[in-house]
Scaffold this active site. Structure first.
Site, PDB file in Angstrom:
ATOM      1  N   LYS A 168       0.355   6.210 -45.025  1.00 26.01           N
ATOM      2  CA  LYS A 168      -0.632   6.337 -44.443  1.00 26.01           C
ATOM      3  C   LYS A 168      -1.292   7.711 -44.261  1.00 26.01           C
ATOM      4  O   LYS A 168      -2.500   8.098 -43.939  1.00 26.01           O
ATOM      5  CB  LYS A 168      -0.727   5.648 -43.096  1.00 26.01           C
ATOM      6  CG  LYS A 168      -0.716   4.071 -43.505  1.00 26.01           C
ATOM      7  CD  LYS A 168      -0.633   3.254 -42.109  1.00 26.01           C
ATOM      8  CE  LYS A 168      -0.510   1.786 -42.003  1.00 26.01           C
ATOM      9  NZ  LYS A 168      -0.104   0.947 -41.132  1.00 26.01           N
TER      10      LYS A 168
ATOM     11  N   LYS B 281      -4.603  -5.017 -46.534  1.00 28.92           N
ATOM     12  CA  LYS B 281      -5.856  -5.073 -45.682  1.00 28.92           C
ATOM     13  C   LYS B 281      -6.810  -3.794 -46.182  1.00 28.92           C
ATOM     14  O   LYS B 281      -7.988  -3.780 -46.162  1.00 28.92           O
ATOM     15  CB  LYS B 281      -5.755  -5.155 -44.234  1.00 28.92           C
ATOM     16  CG  LYS B 281      -5.079  -6.233 -43.649  1.00 28.92           C
ATOM     17  CD  LYS B 281      -4.936  -6.022 -42.244  1.00 28.92           C
ATOM     18  CE  LYS B 281      -3.937  -7.184 -41.661  1.00 28.92           C
ATOM     19  NZ  LYS B 281      -3.359  -6.658 -40.383  1.00 28.92           N
TER      20      LYS B 281
ATOM     21  N   LYS C  37       1.390  -3.823 -53.021  1.00 30.61           N
ATOM     22  CA  LYS C  37       1.205  -5.082 -52.271  1.00 30.61           C
ATOM     23  C   LYS C  37      -0.327  -5.397 -51.889  1.00 30.61           C
ATOM     24  O   LYS C  37      -1.143  -4.356 -51.955  1.00 30.61           O
ATOM     25  CB  LYS C  37       2.317  -4.874 -51.041  1.00 30.61           C
ATOM     26  CG  LYS C  37       1.856  -3.697 -50.089  1.00 30.61           C
ATOM     27  CD  LYS C  37       2.334  -3.772 -48.835  1.00 30.61           C
ATOM     28  CE  LYS C  37       1.534  -2.900 -47.848  1.00 30.61           C
ATOM     29  NZ  LYS C  37       2.170  -2.738 -46.627  1.00 30.61           N
TER      30      LYS C  37
HETATM   31  P1  TYM Z   1       0.325  -5.587 -40.318  1.00 35.53           P
HETATM   32  O1  TYM Z   1      -0.896  -6.227 -39.333  1.00 35.53           O
HETATM   33  O2  TYM Z   1       0.068  -4.740 -41.211  1.00 35.53           O
HETATM   34  O3  TYM Z   1       1.097  -7.062 -40.997  1.00 35.53           O
HETATM   35  C1  TYM Z   1       1.296  -8.379 -40.400  1.00 35.53           C
HETATM   36  C2  TYM Z   1       2.551  -8.942 -41.072  1.00 35.53           C
HETATM   37  O4  TYM Z   1       2.101  -9.230 -42.592  1.00 35.53           O
HETATM   38  C3  TYM Z   1       3.069  -8.776 -43.278  1.00 35.53           C
HETATM   39  N1  TYM Z   1       2.558  -8.367 -44.580  1.00 35.53           N
HETATM   40  C4  TYM Z   1       2.885  -9.017 -45.801  1.00 35.53           C
HETATM   41  N2  TYM Z   1       3.906  -9.859 -46.135  1.00 35.53           N
HETATM   42  C5  TYM Z   1       4.211 -10.173 -47.404  1.00 35.53           C
HETATM   43  N3  TYM Z   1       3.185  -9.532 -48.430  1.00 35.53           N
HETATM   44  C6  TYM Z   1       2.233  -8.606 -48.048  1.00 35.53           C
HETATM   45  N4  TYM Z   1       1.455  -8.292 -49.113  1.00 35.53           N
HETATM   46  C7  TYM Z   1       2.132  -8.117 -46.685  1.00 35.53           C
HETATM   47  N5  TYM Z   1       1.266  -7.490 -46.123  1.00 35.53           N
HETATM   48  C8  TYM Z   1       1.455  -7.591 -44.617  1.00 35.53           C
HETATM   49  C9  TYM Z   1       3.821  -7.522 -42.543  1.00 35.53           C
HETATM   50  O5  TYM Z   1       5.006  -7.597 -43.034  1.00 35.53           O
HETATM   51  C10 TYM Z   1       3.819  -8.157 -41.230  1.00 35.53           C
HETATM   52  O6  TYM Z   1       5.023  -9.064 -40.881  1.00 35.53           O
HETATM   53  N6  TYM Z   1       3.944  -3.034 -38.128  1.00 35.53           N
HETATM   54  C11 TYM Z   1       3.391  -4.504 -37.888  1.00 35.53           C
HETATM   55  C12 TYM Z   1       2.924  -4.880 -36.894  1.00 35.53           C
HETATM   56  C13 TYM Z   1       3.804  -4.996 -35.648  1.00 35.53           C
HETATM   57  C14 TYM Z   1       5.034  -5.800 -35.388  1.00 35.53           C
HETATM   58  C15 TYM Z   1       5.685  -5.339 -34.193  1.00 35.53           C
HETATM   59  C16 TYM Z   1       5.440  -6.776 -36.274  1.00 35.53           C
HETATM   60  C17 TYM Z   1       3.722  -4.003 -34.494  1.00 35.53           C
HETATM   61  N7  TYM Z   1       4.600  -4.487 -33.693  1.00 35.53           N
HETATM   62  C18 TYM Z   1       6.527  -5.831 -33.479  1.00 35.53           C
HETATM   63  C19 TYM Z   1       6.872  -7.275 -35.583  1.00 35.53           C
HETATM   64  C20 TYM Z   1       7.213  -6.806 -34.464  1.00 35.53           C
HETATM   65  C21 TYM Z   1       2.517  -4.584 -39.375  1.00 35.53           C
HETATM   66  O7  TYM Z   1       2.765  -4.231 -40.312  1.00 35.53           O
HETATM   67  O8  TYM Z   1       1.345  -5.461 -39.070  1.00 35.53           O
END
Ligand code: TYM
Length: 333
Positions: free
Chosen positions: A113, A199, A196
């Site tokens: 990022k 968003k 992957k």
């Molecule tokens: P975020 O919003 O980027 O992603 C949310 C969840 O989606 C999963 N994910 C995927 N899984 C499979 N294939 C993909 N291409 C893919 N893209 C996204 C992510 O692994 C995630 O589970 N940092 C976290 C948010 C967060 C969080 C937490 C999670 C903040 N605090 C505490 C767990 C516990 C995140 O990436 O969000």
């Protein structure tokens, strides 16, 4: 007693990666005995990247609507907004005093990022995994269902839990277990099987969003990248064919079947025949979720009431844990 915690950022629409990699697995925890589920919308994380303030509140509500539409039941799980529970940020500061810069610098998501301009990256982006650790530890969560890309962040959370326990000579924070489960923990871009689904990718053709219409889903799948060979008979033969593997994985995950079973059905077929079938299962699976989400977004008060109730419950757990942390760390009362 298991305590489950996870969250998603309200940065934009949820896509199939978020759904299959995480959200769908969250639903399954709800029925388990002795299990408490907490699912938050992590708005404080979302502001570590460029964002539009005028859209943040609605985007937050929309993610909560997606949780409910996908099957998170507000009577069984607490659904809440991260910023409504100030204990997350309060614990984050305390953990930040124990987080090592070197470990944070090694986080691949930070490197991705921040890009070439790491010197100009904000402190919030750098400290993102510390806030994530606080999200988990403020509830003493035992299990964290996430997609594969969050594994490194989870390791840091485990590390911080152990560092705290050692530094203060206590057995206070449990080690949170990552739960990277389901048939699709890493959904790939529909235009490039080596990156992957995300968003932040520029092109909408790389992903399927939960709010996409049936027509758009069909078009996106039709345009998805594929190689020229027909589908093979075995998973072994999908090695070195990342786009084909991704499409088969999606079919299996969306239809609840084994990948091998799907291959046996489509063995020898070209993508021209397979893709319409994939579009059909995607539309059949997502349509009820999309329409429920739309209904909920017509009635924002209903979502807001769920979020208010969820925040109250979350605070009732987080507040005493923060109080204990303060005591352990020796703060003046
Ligand atoms: P975020 O919003 O980027 O992603 C949310 C969840 O989606 C999963 N994910 C995927 N899984 C499979 N294939 C993909 N291409 C893919 N893209 C996204 C992510 O692994 C995630 O589970 N940092 C976290 C948010 C967060 C969080 C937490 C999670 C903040 N605090 C505490 C767990 C516990 C995140 O990436 O969000």
């Amino acid at each position: 007693m298991k305590r489950i915690l996870s969250g998603m950022q309200p940065t934009s629409q949820l896509h199939l990666g978020n759904y299959l990699g995480a959200l769908k697995n969250w639903v399954d925890f709800q029925g388990e005995p002795n299990t408490e589920c907490l699912y938050c919308v992590v708005d404080l994380h979302a502001i570590t990247a460029d964002y539009e303030p005028a859209n943040l509140a609605n985007a937050t509500r929309e993610i909560a609507a997606a949780y409910i539409a996908a099957g998170i039941d507000p009577d069984k799980s607490s659904i809440f907004v991260q910023s409504h529970v100030p204990e997350h940020s309060q614990l984050m500061w305390l953990l930040a005093t124990m987080a090592q810069m070197g470990k944070l610098e090694r986080m691949t998501q930070f490197k991705d990022k921040a890009g070439k301009n790491a010197e100009r990256a904000g402190l919030g982006l750098f400290a993102y995994p510390v806030l994530m650790a606080a999200d988990i530890l403020i509830y003493k969560a035992t299990h964290v269902p996430v997609g594969e890309d969050q594994k490194q962040h989870l390791e840091l959370a485990r590390d911080l839990a152990a560092t705290f326990n050692t530094r203060y000579g206590v057995d206070f924070f449990p080690q949170p277990e990552p739960v990277i489960a389901g048939p699709a923990p890493r959904v790939m871009s529909l235009r490039d099987g080596s990156s992957k689904m995300s968003k932040s990718a520029d092109s909408d053709m790389t992903r399927i969003n939960l709010t996409d219409s049936a027509d758009l889903i069909a078009t996106t799948i039709k345009k998805a990248k594929n190689d020229a060979d027909p589908l093979p008979a075995t998973l072994e033969e999908l090695k070195g064919r990342p786009e084909a593997l991704n499409l088969i994985t999606l079919y299996a995950a969306l239809s609840g079947r084994e990948k091998q079973d799907v291959l046996s059905e489509f063995e020898g077929k070209q993508f021209g025949a397979f893709k319409p079938a994939l579009a059909d299962v995607a539309i059949a699976h997502l349509e009820p979720i999309t329409s429920r989400m739309n209904e909920l977004m017509q009635d924002p008060a209903q979502v807001d009431a769920v979020l208010a109730r969820g925040a109250e419950k979350a605070r009732s757990i987080a507040s005493p844990i923060l109080g204990d942390v303060h005591k352990i760390m020796g703060f003046y009362k």
